[in-house]
Design an enzyme around this catalytic site. Structure first.
Site, PDB file in Angstrom:
ATOM      1  N   LYS A   1      -0.905  -0.966  -4.428  1.00 21.99           N
ATOM      2  CA  LYS A   1      -2.000   0.002  -4.487  1.00 21.99           C
ATOM      3  C   LYS A   1      -1.368   1.375  -4.357  1.00 21.99           C
ATOM      4  O   LYS A   1      -0.789   1.705  -3.326  1.00 21.99           O
ATOM      5  CB  LYS A   1      -3.005  -0.215  -3.360  1.00 21.99           C
ATOM      6  CG  LYS A   1      -4.081   0.868  -3.329  1.00 21.99           C
ATOM      7  CD  LYS A   1      -4.921   0.820  -2.081  1.00 21.99           C
ATOM      8  CE  LYS A   1      -5.770   2.089  -2.003  1.00 21.99           C
ATOM      9  NZ  LYS A   1      -6.631   2.123  -0.822  1.00 21.99           N
TER      10      LYS A   1
ATOM     11  N   TYR B   1       0.851  -1.184   0.000  1.00 21.56           N
ATOM     12  CA  TYR B   1       0.000   0.000   0.000  1.00 21.56           C
ATOM     13  C   TYR B   1       0.889   1.237   0.000  1.00 21.56           C
ATOM     14  O   TYR B   1       1.461   1.614   1.016  1.00 21.56           O
ATOM     15  CB  TYR B   1      -0.901  -0.026   1.228  1.00 21.56           C
ATOM     16  CG  TYR B   1      -2.015   1.008   1.279  1.00 21.56           C
ATOM     17  CD1 TYR B   1      -1.998   2.154   0.489  1.00 21.56           C
ATOM     18  CD2 TYR B   1      -3.093   0.830   2.135  1.00 21.56           C
ATOM     19  CE1 TYR B   1      -3.004   3.087   0.550  1.00 21.56           C
ATOM     20  CE2 TYR B   1      -4.117   1.768   2.211  1.00 21.56           C
ATOM     21  CZ  TYR B   1      -4.065   2.890   1.416  1.00 21.56           C
ATOM     22  OH  TYR B   1      -5.080   3.817   1.481  1.00 21.56           O
TER      23      TYR B   1
END
Length: 297
Positions: A164, A137
């Site tokens: 992400k 992330y």
């Protein structure tokens, strides 16, 4: 294990709660059916949007079990294992794998936000602890994970497969693709979705898909066909209004998404847990008037 599909959206699910702050399994089931019926390519449980930071380890484990059970293998299930404690993140990741999740999403440690060494140690421990794919992330709470760190992780661990990228800096997608070509990048910032897809993001991992799943999927369909005018049109006609209405102020975005979902009848209550605050009645009225004017309700 279900591979994460590219070319579409993996919806960052909210975690529905009852008015007494207990978890609402019935609404969770309704939400999952809502996004899957629309055609979502996957779901992500216990990201920031899922209020993982308000939940005990036992509640997080139970939520993972419920999401996997409710999805029933129809799409890939990714589980957020955010924790400042590396040992706790490892424990959560192992439970996700045992429960049948297809991927774990690892947040950088917040207290060492600027330490590449701390990030590398944290991500490495999780990747080493599980066999299922790992999603890094980049951009959690604005914390950057340098592309060189991602590249080093992907070089060492075959299961570091996804990123992400949630910063409002779509050019980072191109940088990640250049330095870590073996990693698939998902766009994680709702407002810059079209730009990120243009620069090579393979799909999205965004929260707007909770309440506008069909529109997000229509945008991806246009992008996949190379019709960027259509993709921009879909964004301007619907997603832009939804993002604008729910994203600000930032500390209210989860409560605002839940308020829209409750108004749509997807979840029963717009409850958020402390330290998040419920919207004041006038804030809810203004929000719903805005999305109603935009045709979202």
């Amino acid at each position: 294990m279900t591979e994460l599909r590219t070319g579409g959206t993996h919806v960052l699910l909210v975690t529905p709660f009852l008015p007494d702050h207990e978890r609402d399994r019935e609404s969770l089931s309704s939400l999952i059916e809502h996004v899957l019926d629309a055609g979502a390519d996957g779901v992500i449980a216990l990201g920031t949007t899922g209020e993982f930071f308000t939940m005990t380890a036992a509640e997080r484990a139970d939520t993972v079990d419920e999401v996997v059970e409710l999805v029933r293998g129809r799409v890939a299930v990714t589980v957020g294992v955010g924790s400042d404690s590396t040992a706790e993140a490892v424990k959560l990741a192992r439970h996700a794998q045992t429960a049948g999740a297809d991927c774990v999403m690892v947040l950088p440690p917040f207290y060492f936000a600027k330490s590449a060494d701390a990030q590398l140690a944290h991500f490495s421990a999780v990747a080493e602890a599980v066999d299922i794919p790992v999603m890094i992330y980049d951009g959690a709470d604005g914390i950057e994970v340098d592309a060189t760190t991602v590249a080093a992780l992907a070089q060492e661990f075959d299961n570091v497969k996804y990123v992400k990228m949630a910063l409002p800096a779509p050019q980072r997608v191109a940088e990640l693709r250049r330095l870590a070509p073996q990693v698939t990048v998902f766009a994680g910032d709702d407002a810059t979705l079209v730009s990120a897809l243009r620069l090579g993001a393979a799909g999205s991992a965004i929260a707007t898909g909770n309440f506008l799943p069909k529109e997000v999927i229509a945008l991806h369909a246009a992008a996949n066909s190379g019709d960027w005018d259509k993709a921009s049109e879909v964004f301007a006609d619907s997603l832009l209004h939804g993002v604008a209405a729910t994203a600000n102020p930032k500390n209210q975005f989860i409560a605002r998404i839940k308020a829209v979902l409750a108004a749509q009848g997807v979840i029963a209550h717009a409850t958020v847990r402390p330290p998040l605050a419920q919207l004041k009645p006038y804030e809810t009225e203004d929000l719903l008037a805005s999305v109603r004017a935009a045709g979202i309700l």
